[in-house]
Design a protein around this motif. Structure first.
Motif, PDB file in Angstrom:
ATOM      1  N   VAL A 190       0.842  -1.208   0.000  1.00  0.00           N
ATOM      2  CA  VAL A 190       0.000   0.000   0.000  1.00  0.00           C
ATOM      3  C   VAL A 190       0.874   1.253   0.000  1.00  0.00           C
ATOM      4  CG1 VAL A 190      -1.734   1.291   1.291  1.00  0.00           C
ATOM      5  CG2 VAL A 190      -1.909  -1.197   1.131  1.00  0.00           C
ATOM      6  N   CYS A 191       1.975   1.220   0.741  1.00  0.00           N
ATOM      7  CA  CYS A 191       2.880   2.371   0.788  1.00  0.00           C
ATOM      8  C   CYS A 191       3.479   2.668  -0.586  1.00  0.00           C
ATOM      9  CB  CYS A 191       3.994   2.123   1.811  1.00  0.00           C
ATOM     10  SG  CYS A 191       3.427   2.084   3.525  1.00  0.00           S
ATOM     11  N   PHE A 192       3.757   1.638  -1.368  1.00  0.00           N
ATOM     12  CA  PHE A 192       4.335   1.854  -2.689  1.00  0.00           C
ATOM     13  C   PHE A 192       3.292   2.181  -3.748  1.00  0.00           C
ATOM     14  CE2 PHE A 192       8.147  -0.299  -0.980  1.00  0.00           C
ATOM     15  CZ  PHE A 192       9.101   0.612  -1.427  1.00  0.00           C
ATOM     16  N   LEU A 193       2.016   1.996  -3.433  1.00  0.00           N
ATOM     17  CA  LEU A 193       0.965   2.416  -4.355  1.00  0.00           C
ATOM     18  C   LEU A 193       0.751   3.929  -4.312  1.00  0.00           C
ATOM     19  CD1 LEU A 193      -1.728  -0.372  -3.806  1.00  0.00           C
ATOM     20  CD2 LEU A 193      -0.339  -0.006  -5.858  1.00  0.00           C
ATOM     21  N   ILE A 194       1.023   4.526  -3.177  1.00  0.00           N
ATOM     22  CA  ILE A 194       0.798   5.970  -3.020  1.00  0.00           C
ATOM     23  C   ILE A 194       1.664   6.789  -3.975  1.00  0.00           C
ATOM     24  CG2 ILE A 194       0.942   7.907  -1.407  1.00  0.00           C
ATOM     25  CD1 ILE A 194       0.233   5.905   0.833  1.00  0.00           C
ATOM     26  N   PRO A 195       2.984   6.589  -4.050  1.00  0.00           N
ATOM     27  CA  PRO A 195       3.787   7.374  -5.002  1.00  0.00           C
ATOM     28  C   PRO A 195       3.429   7.108  -6.460  1.00  0.00           C
ATOM     29  CG  PRO A 195       5.127   5.674  -3.952  1.00  0.00           C
ATOM     30  CD  PRO A 195       3.844   5.728  -3.210  1.00  0.00           C
ATOM     31  N   GLN A 196       2.862   5.949  -6.761  1.00  0.00           N
ATOM     32  CA  GLN A 196       2.419   5.700  -8.132  1.00  0.00           C
ATOM     33  C   GLN A 196       1.237   6.600  -8.486  1.00  0.00           C
ATOM     34  OE1 GLN A 196       1.881   1.461  -9.069  1.00  0.00           O
ATOM     35  NE2 GLN A 196       3.358   0.962  -7.458  1.00  0.00           N
ATOM     36  N   ALA A 197       0.368   6.821  -7.524  1.00  0.00           N
ATOM     37  CA  ALA A 197      -0.814   7.653  -7.776  1.00  0.00           C
ATOM     38  C   ALA A 197      -0.453   9.126  -7.932  1.00  0.00           C
ATOM     39  CB  ALA A 197      -1.817   7.475  -6.643  1.00  0.00           C
ATOM     40  N   VAL A 198       0.585   9.577  -7.220  1.00  0.00           N
ATOM     41  CA  VAL A 198       0.927  11.009  -7.231  1.00  0.00           C
ATOM     42  C   VAL A 198       2.225  11.281  -7.986  1.00  0.00           C
ATOM     43  CG1 VAL A 198      -0.280  11.378  -5.054  1.00  0.00           C
ATOM     44  CG2 VAL A 198       2.167  10.829  -5.024  1.00  0.00           C
ATOM     45  N   ALA A 199       2.697  10.327  -8.769  1.00  0.00           N
ATOM     46  CA  ALA A 199       3.989  10.441  -9.457  1.00  0.00           C
ATOM     47  C   ALA A 199       4.075  11.711 -10.295  1.00  0.00           C
ATOM     48  CB  ALA A 199       4.221   9.211 -10.334  1.00  0.00           C
ATOM     49  N   GLN A 200       5.228  12.384 -10.215  1.00  0.00           N
ATOM     50  CA  GLN A 200       5.459  13.600 -10.992  1.00  0.00           C
ATOM     51  C   GLN A 200       6.435  13.375 -12.140  1.00  0.00           C
ATOM     52  OE1 GLN A 200       3.675  16.514 -10.332  1.00  0.00           O
ATOM     53  NE2 GLN A 200       2.626  15.003  -9.019  1.00  0.00           N
ATOM     54  N   ASN A 201       6.935  12.155 -12.248  1.00  0.00           N
ATOM     55  CA  ASN A 201       7.795  11.811 -13.381  1.00  0.00           C
ATOM     56  C   ASN A 201       7.712  10.312 -13.639  1.00  0.00           C
ATOM     57  OD1 ASN A 201       9.949  10.475 -11.652  1.00  0.00           O
ATOM     58  ND2 ASN A 201      10.056  12.585 -10.864  1.00  0.00           N
ATOM     59  N   PHE A 202       8.161   9.910 -14.825  1.00  0.00           N
ATOM     60  CA  PHE A 202       8.044   8.516 -15.242  1.00  0.00           C
ATOM     61  C   PHE A 202       8.945   7.599 -14.416  1.00  0.00           C
ATOM     62  CE2 PHE A 202       8.972   5.039 -18.375  1.00  0.00           C
ATOM     63  CZ  PHE A 202       7.689   4.510 -18.412  1.00  0.00           C
ATOM     64  N   ALA A 203      10.109   8.097 -13.999  1.00  0.00           N
ATOM     65  CA  ALA A 203      11.046   7.291 -13.224  1.00  0.00           C
ATOM     66  C   ALA A 203      10.419   6.819 -11.911  1.00  0.00           C
ATOM     67  CB  ALA A 203      12.324   8.077 -12.949  1.00  0.00           C
ATOM     68  N   THR A 204       9.570   7.647 -11.324  1.00  0.00           N
ATOM     69  CA  THR A 204       8.898   7.260 -10.077  1.00  0.00           C
ATOM     70  C   THR A 204       8.053   6.015 -10.290  1.00  0.00           C
ATOM     71  OG1 THR A 204       8.841   9.547  -9.294  1.00  0.00           O
ATOM     72  CG2 THR A 204       7.306   8.003  -8.273  1.00  0.00           C
ATOM     73  N   LEU A 205       7.339   5.974 -11.406  1.00  0.00           N
ATOM     74  CA  LEU A 205       6.526   4.803 -11.710  1.00  0.00           C
ATOM     75  C   LEU A 205       7.393   3.560 -11.884  1.00  0.00           C
ATOM     76  CD1 LEU A 205       3.882   6.149 -14.274  1.00  0.00           C
ATOM     77  CD2 LEU A 205       3.502   5.500 -11.888  1.00  0.00           C
ATOM     78  N   VAL A 206       8.482   3.716 -12.620  1.00  0.00           N
ATOM     79  CA  VAL A 206       9.349   2.573 -12.907  1.00  0.00           C
ATOM     80  C   VAL A 206       9.942   1.999 -11.619  1.00  0.00           C
ATOM     81  CG1 VAL A 206      11.472   1.829 -14.065  1.00  0.00           C
ATOM     82  CG2 VAL A 206       9.884   3.382 -15.230  1.00  0.00           C
ATOM     83  N   VAL A 207      10.441   2.865 -10.738  1.00  0.00           N
ATOM     84  CA  VAL A 207      11.101   2.414  -9.513  1.00  0.00           C
ATOM     85  C   VAL A 207      10.098   1.834  -8.510  1.00  0.00           C
ATOM     86  CG1 VAL A 207      12.453   3.142  -7.519  1.00  0.00           C
ATOM     87  CG2 VAL A 207      13.031   4.001  -9.790  1.00  0.00           C
ATOM     88  N   THR A 208       9.008   2.547  -8.268  1.00  0.00           N
ATOM     89  CA  THR A 208       8.044   2.070  -7.271  1.00  0.00           C
ATOM     90  C   THR A 208       7.351   0.795  -7.717  1.00  0.00           C
ATOM     91  OG1 THR A 208       6.350   3.557  -8.177  1.00  0.00           O
ATOM     92  CG2 THR A 208       7.629   4.340  -6.289  1.00  0.00           C
ATOM     93  N   ARG A 209       7.191   0.617  -9.019  1.00  0.00           N
ATOM     94  CA  ARG A 209       6.586  -0.616  -9.511  1.00  0.00           C
ATOM     95  C   ARG A 209       7.500  -1.814  -9.251  1.00  0.00           C
ATOM     96  NH1 ARG A 209       1.636  -1.868 -11.457  1.00  0.00           N
ATOM     97  NH2 ARG A 209       2.559  -2.983 -13.200  1.00  0.00           N
ATOM     98  N   PHE A 210       8.799  -1.618  -9.229  1.00  0.00           N
ATOM     99  CA  PHE A 210       9.721  -2.707  -8.909  1.00  0.00           C
ATOM    100  C   PHE A 210       9.439  -3.243  -7.509  1.00  0.00           C
ATOM    101  CE2 PHE A 210      13.578  -4.150  -6.791  1.00  0.00           C
ATOM    102  CZ  PHE A 210      14.065  -5.095  -7.679  1.00  0.00           C
TER     103      PHE A 210
END
Length: 511
Positions: A132-152
């Motif tokens: 759940v903690c790693f889903l939060i930055p995916q929802a509010v991501a301000q750049n593509f790298a955030t999605l790539v890293v948090t999805r890992f």
């Protein structure tokens, strides 16, 4: 299979070396014991209703978490526009799925052994909160790298949750007959969850936008935490016994020697050994190598379809991205049909005991593969051929959609058959063997779909799917050789020989 006789007691050098590796990883908490055969706290003795309730909860958990894998794919155009990501020459927007699968492969090797020391419940609940903690930055991501890293890291959490749920089934059901339906139910949740991701994502994306794909997951995972907290009971026997002994010590009761509890050893060497066992197995066991490739290609194919469906249905029928997500319901329907056919597979397997000349009275291990091969040939390969040559604009969309359903049905039969066969064939090494299969599935899911855009672009809709169909056909036919040479192959396997000797020794037979 026959137990080794006196003339077979010469242990191969390879088996000797690998045996030492496996011995080093044995748990030192096996001195714990139950209060007789009918101890009510033993999960095998729980009421059937309680077992099924926890089994269904585990299967539902697997379904719910596996949706996270491809759920974000339907929002790739909006994400590309927002973060200026180009897909002209390479499917860069698939990287969040690639890193998700890579995270799953890593955590399955290094983190899952913790469940053996601390039990399924604490590992499950703590991992659930981390997800759940790693889903939060995916929802509010301000750049593509955030999605790539948090999805890992999210993928790593998903692998732990899904595999912990699978472990629950093994903890509850003692016999092969009792486990067969729960295992197939778990695999249905695993496969259909992956396929349902784009469908659920399409519904959310069409109404609320891509960020709400993550927001909605935060909402439903958060709401369901209380359910898991109160009803996801500890089912690992050693953890329950250790808890009992600690309670006795707290109350001033002396534990017997048999009930002595040791502190879990989580040394680097132990984790390294746990991670290398699957690698050793997959590269020394031809049976496991073929099984891993077959199952991994099957799961990877479902992720390929996540990409190809969009290209095919937009290119042929001018559909919207959301519509291409909805059409993947056909894969889920096919997977449910494939699950129902597992009842036939179950019957064929146990009926094979009547004609087993190798070990009379016991089912033939290769009988696990009957329906898997049929599913691979007529479901996956046949579905891909049909999908390929119905991909024309003058043919109604229902034709390729039915083909997707055929692939879905075949995939469940293949993955279930391979899983059951590997567990039966490798017995005490089943955890490591299935770890190899799971790692292969994650790696194929991560990297195979990266070629989808180029493959379907250069070869065309028809020949790209035809190529996949031919590969699937070959992989489905290779295991038929086990029907002829299965006994000889198993006799040459050092790991299977070690397993047979261990079982024979446990039963008091001469080895």
């Amino acid at each position: 299979m026959d137990f080794p006789t006196e003339k077979d007691t010469q242990r191969p050098l390879q088996a000797e070396a690998t045996h030492e590796i496996f011995d080093s990883c044995e748990s030192d908490t096996n001195t714990l014991s139950w209060d007789g055969q009918h101890d009510p706290e033993n999960p095998f003795n729980w009421p059937t209703s309680q077992k099924w309730a926890l089994t269904c909860l585990a299967a539902f958990t697997t379904f719910l978490t596996m949706m996270n894998g491809a759920i974000i794919t339907v929002g790739h155009v909006a994400i590309a526009d927002l973060f200026n990501v180009s897909e002209t020459t390479f499917p860069n927007l698939y990287w969040p799925v690639t890193t998700w699968a890579c995270g799953g492969a890593c955590s399955a090797l290094f983190i899952l052994p913790l469940a053996e020391d601390f039990g399924t419940r604490p590992v499950f609940l703590s991992t659930y909160l981390i997800l759940v903690c790693f889903l939060i930055p995916q929802a509010v991501a301000q750049n593509f790298a955030t999605l790539v890293v948090t999805r890992f890291f999210a993928g790593g959490c998903i692998a732990i949750l899904a595999n912990t749920a699978a472990g629950v089934i093994g903890n509850l059901w003692e016999t092969e007959w009792a486990r067969s339906i729960p295992v197939s139910l778990y695999i249905l949740g695993y496969m259909s969850g992956s396929s349902m991701g784009p469908v659920m994502g399409a519904a959310i994306f069409q109404s609320l936008g891509w960020r709400w794909i993550s927001y909605m997951q935060i909402i439903w995972f958060g709401a369901l935490f209380s359910v898991f907290y109160f009803f996801f009971y500890e089912s690992r026997g050693s953890a329950i016994l250790a808890r009992r002994v600690r309670a006795q010590a707290k109350n001033g009761e002396a534990a017997s020697i048999e009930d002595e509890v040791h502190t879990p050893d989580l040394s680097f060497n132990k984790l390294l050994a746990s991670a290398t066992r699957p690698v050793i197995l997959v590269f020394t066991e031809p049976v496991l190598f073929v099984s891993t490739i077959w199952s991994a290609f099957t799961v990877g194919t479902l992720f390929i379809f996540t990409q190809s469906v969009e290209q095919v249905f937009i290119g042929l029928y001018g559909w919207s991205i959301a519509q291409t997500g909805f059409v993947q319901c056909s894969i889920v329907i096919g997977e449910c049909i494939g699950w129902s056919l597992n009842f036939i597979s179950r019957h064929l397997y146990f009926a094979s005991a009547a004609r087993n000349k190798e070990t009379p009275g016991k089912p033939i291990p290769e009988a696990r593969l009957y329906m898997a091969i049929l599913g691979g040939v007529f479901g996956i390969s046949g579905g891909m051929f049909t999908y390929a040559w119905t991909s024309y604009p003058n043919i109604p969309w229902i034709a390729p959609a039915i083909s997707l359903g055929m692939v879905g049905a075949g995939s469940v039969l293949v993955v279930t058959g391979v899983s059951d066969y590997v567990v039966d064939a490798y017995s005490q090494y089943a955890g490591s063997a299935m770890g190899a299969v799971a790692t292969g599935e994650n790696l194929f899911s991560a990297f195979l779909p990266l070629a989808t855009m180029s493959m379907y672009g250069y070869l065309g809709f028809q020949w790209a799917s035809t190529l996949l169909a031919f590969v699937s056909l070959v992989l489905s036919l290779v295991p038929t050789l086990m029907f002829v040479w299965g006994k000889e192959v198993r006799a040459r396997s050092p790991f299977m020989n070690e397993m047979m000797k261990s079982v024979a020794k446990k039963n008091g037979d001469l080895v």
